[in-house]
Every structure is written in C-alpha cells, then in structure tokens.
Write a protein that holds these residues in place. Structure first.
Motif, PDB file in Angstrom:
ATOM      1  N   LEU A   1       0.838  -1.192   0.000  1.00 31.68           N
ATOM      2  CA  LEU A   1       0.000   0.000   0.000  1.00 31.68           C
ATOM      3  C   LEU A   1       0.871   1.239   0.000  1.00 31.68           C
ATOM      4  N   ASP A   2       0.446   2.279  -0.733  1.00 30.01           N
ATOM      5  CA  ASP A   2       1.153   3.557  -0.594  1.00 30.01           C
ATOM      6  C   ASP A   2       0.506   4.358   0.531  1.00 30.01           C
ATOM      7  N   SER A   3       1.078   5.504   0.851  1.00 38.88           N
ATOM      8  CA  SER A   3       0.612   6.298   1.987  1.00 38.88           C
ATOM      9  C   SER A   3      -0.830   6.768   1.825  1.00 38.88           C
ATOM     10  N   TYR A   4      -1.238   7.031   0.596  1.00 44.70           N
ATOM     11  CA  TYR A   4      -2.595   7.511   0.346  1.00 44.70           C
ATOM     12  C   TYR A   4      -3.612   6.412   0.647  1.00 44.70           C
ATOM     13  N   SER A   5      -3.341   5.209   0.140  1.00 47.11           N
ATOM     14  CA  SER A   5      -4.240   4.081   0.399  1.00 47.11           C
ATOM     15  C   SER A   5      -4.256   3.733   1.876  1.00 47.11           C
ATOM     16  N   GLU A   6      -3.085   3.787   2.502  1.00 45.69           N
ATOM     17  CA  GLU A   6      -3.008   3.519   3.939  1.00 45.69           C
ATOM     18  C   GLU A   6      -3.917   4.462   4.708  1.00 45.69           C
TER      19      GLU A   6
ATOM     20  N   VAL B   1       1.785  11.748  11.051  1.00 44.25           N
ATOM     21  CA  VAL B   1       3.216  11.448  10.979  1.00 44.25           C
ATOM     22  C   VAL B   1       3.515  10.421   9.893  1.00 44.25           C
ATOM     23  N   TYR B   2       2.915   9.232   9.996  1.00 46.07           N
ATOM     24  CA  TYR B   2       3.282   8.130   9.103  1.00 46.07           C
ATOM     25  C   TYR B   2       2.874   8.379   7.652  1.00 46.07           C
ATOM     26  N   GLN B   3       1.609   8.698   7.444  1.00 46.65           N
ATOM     27  CA  GLN B   3       1.152   8.897   6.062  1.00 46.65           C
ATOM     28  C   GLN B   3       1.379  10.331   5.577  1.00 46.65           C
ATOM     29  N   GLY B   4       1.426  11.278   6.499  1.00 46.89           N
ATOM     30  CA  GLY B   4       1.574  12.674   6.124  1.00 46.89           C
ATOM     31  C   GLY B   4       3.006  13.158   6.092  1.00 46.89           C
ATOM     32  N   MET B   5       3.575  13.449   7.248  1.00 47.80           N
ATOM     33  CA  MET B   5       4.894  14.072   7.316  1.00 47.80           C
ATOM     34  C   MET B   5       5.998  13.173   6.776  1.00 47.80           C
ATOM     35  N   VAL B   6       5.840  11.862   6.934  1.00 45.78           N
ATOM     36  CA  VAL B   6       6.822  10.919   6.391  1.00 45.78           C
ATOM     37  C   VAL B   6       6.398  10.405   5.016  1.00 45.78           C
ATOM     38  N   GLY B   7       5.117  10.100   4.867  1.00 46.68           N
ATOM     39  CA  GLY B   7       4.634   9.469   3.637  1.00 46.68           C
ATOM     40  C   GLY B   7       4.320  10.413   2.496  1.00 46.68           C
TER      41      GLY B   7
ATOM     42  N   LEU C   1       1.612  12.625   2.213  1.00 41.10           N
ATOM     43  CA  LEU C   1       0.234  13.083   2.066  1.00 41.10           C
ATOM     44  C   LEU C   1       0.066  14.429   2.757  1.00 41.10           C
ATOM     45  N   LYS C   2      -0.538  15.389   2.074  1.00 46.26           N
ATOM     46  CA  LYS C   2      -0.653  16.738   2.612  1.00 46.26           C
ATOM     47  C   LYS C   2      -1.494  16.762   3.886  1.00 46.26           C
TER      48      LYS C   2
END
Length: 227
Positions: free
Chosen positions: A76-81, A118-124, A126-127
């Motif tokens: 999964l990418d950060s958006y799907s996560e 943090v995980y999907q946004g600042m690291v992954g 996603l805005k």
C-alpha cells in the motif's frame, strides 16, 4: 491526586463528555505496556475508563488492522493507507470512542489521528490539509484532550520489538531511516500541538517511564484546573 484531578476535569464544561487520552510513538516505544499500567491505576481508583487501539477497536477495524499491519511493506502507498485508517477511525469513533465519552468515561487509545499525520503525512508525503479535511468531514472533528508521546530511540524500540515473534510487523520492516524520520516528525508534531502533548523519554525502564507519565498527567490536570 490523580483521582482528584481527573474527577475535577470531568466536572469542567470542556470535559463534560469524558476525557480522551491518546498514546503515540514509534515502533517499540512501549505504548501498550504503559497503557496497561495506567488502566491498572485507574481501576484501583474506581475511575471508569475504556481502552482501545488504532487501527482496530471494532470488528471491521480489526479486519482493517490485519491489512495495514501485516504483509509486504510495499503493498500500500501512503494515500491508500490513510484511507484505510480513516475508514477504521470513523467506525471506531462512532461505535466505541464517542459513546464512551458521552457517558463521561475516560478513553485511552493506543494511536489516533496523530499517527496518520506522521506516518502517512509528514513521512509518507500526504498533505496535512487532506488528512485534516477528511478527518473533519468524516470523523466528527474529534481530537484528543491529552496526548502522551513516548519518545524512543528507534534502535532501542526496534530491539524491543525483535525480542518477540511478530505477525504485525509491516511497519517494523521499513528501513532504519524511516523510523528515525518518524521519531523526528513526532517531536515536530508535539511542538506544534504543545497545548495537549506531553513528551516522555521512553528509553528508560518501564516503571521509571510510568512514574514520569503520571507526573505529566498530574501537571496537565493542574493546568486545566487553574484555567
């Protein structure tokens, strides 16, 4: 003292629908251990509370948890996560968290929205604006009253995790650079939300950490009591 401060906050208008406490941190930070210790203390003081976790908490949430936390790191990418987390979070809020808060209970949650930031946004990548809009539109604009960040050295945290056989090891399997960035970004988020964050050094022994958590919770309650 803990009992006095908690019951005072429950009597305040801002907390008349319960108190929402979240625990955040990188892998192996000891959130589950500290939450159990806090629950034991609250039980001993006859303070009504609910323990829950993300992803999870509900039947569908636990199914989504398996998808997110097991298997290949690249599935999964950060958006799907994030969309999976948001779906689980909505059900979690609707069926577990909000009903408990409306009954004036304390809800203690192992991870919440900040992990997505943090995980999907600042690291992954996603805005933040997208995460916030989806949360506000579909997850009832609910944010924690207090967040305990267990700040652990990534090497220490991963060593703790490796001591046991893990099935939910998808995030643990990311490279060290990923975990170091997660730690950095959690600290940045704590600084942004300093009004509700308390940062604890989680490299220490569990009882030492717990005593520090209790002191920080007391301090948080004192500040609210004096408002």
């Amino acid at each position: 003292l803990v009992e006095t401060y908690i019951k005072h906050l429950q009597s305040k208008k801002i907390f008349q629908k319960g108190i929402f406490i979240t625990f955040e941190g990188g892998e192996g930070s000891g959130k589950s251990t500290q939450i159990k210790l806090l629950s034991k203390l609250l039980t001993e003081q006859n303070i009504s509370h609910v323990l829950t976790r993300e992803p999870g908490g509900t039947e569908i949430g636990e199914q989504i948890r398996k998808i997110l936390l097991q298997g290949n790191i690249d599935k999964l990418d950060s958006y799907s996560e994030f969309l999976c987390f948001a779906a689980s979070r909505r059900e979690h809020l609707k069926k577990i968290i909000l009903p408990a808060l409306n009954k004036n209970k304390i809800v203690i949650c192992d991870r919440f929205l900040d992990s997505s930031y943090v995980y999907q946004g600042m690291v992954g990548g996603l805005k933040r604006e997208i995460i916030t809009k989806i949360h506000d539109d579909f997850c009832f604009k609910k944010y924690p009253d207090l967040t305990i960040l267990l700040n652990v050295n990534p090497k220490v945290g991963l060593e703790r995790k490796n001591k046991t056989t893990l099935i939910e090891n998808r995030f643990e399997n990311f490279k060290n650079e990923f975990h170091e960035l997660v730690q950095t970004k959690f600290l940045e988020l704590a600084n942004i939300n300093s009004h509700r964050y308390r940062v604890i050094n989680a490299d220490n022994e569990k009882n030492f950490i717990f005593n520090e958590i209790i002191e920080q919770i007391k301090h948080f309650f004192i500040l609210n009591k004096n408002e």
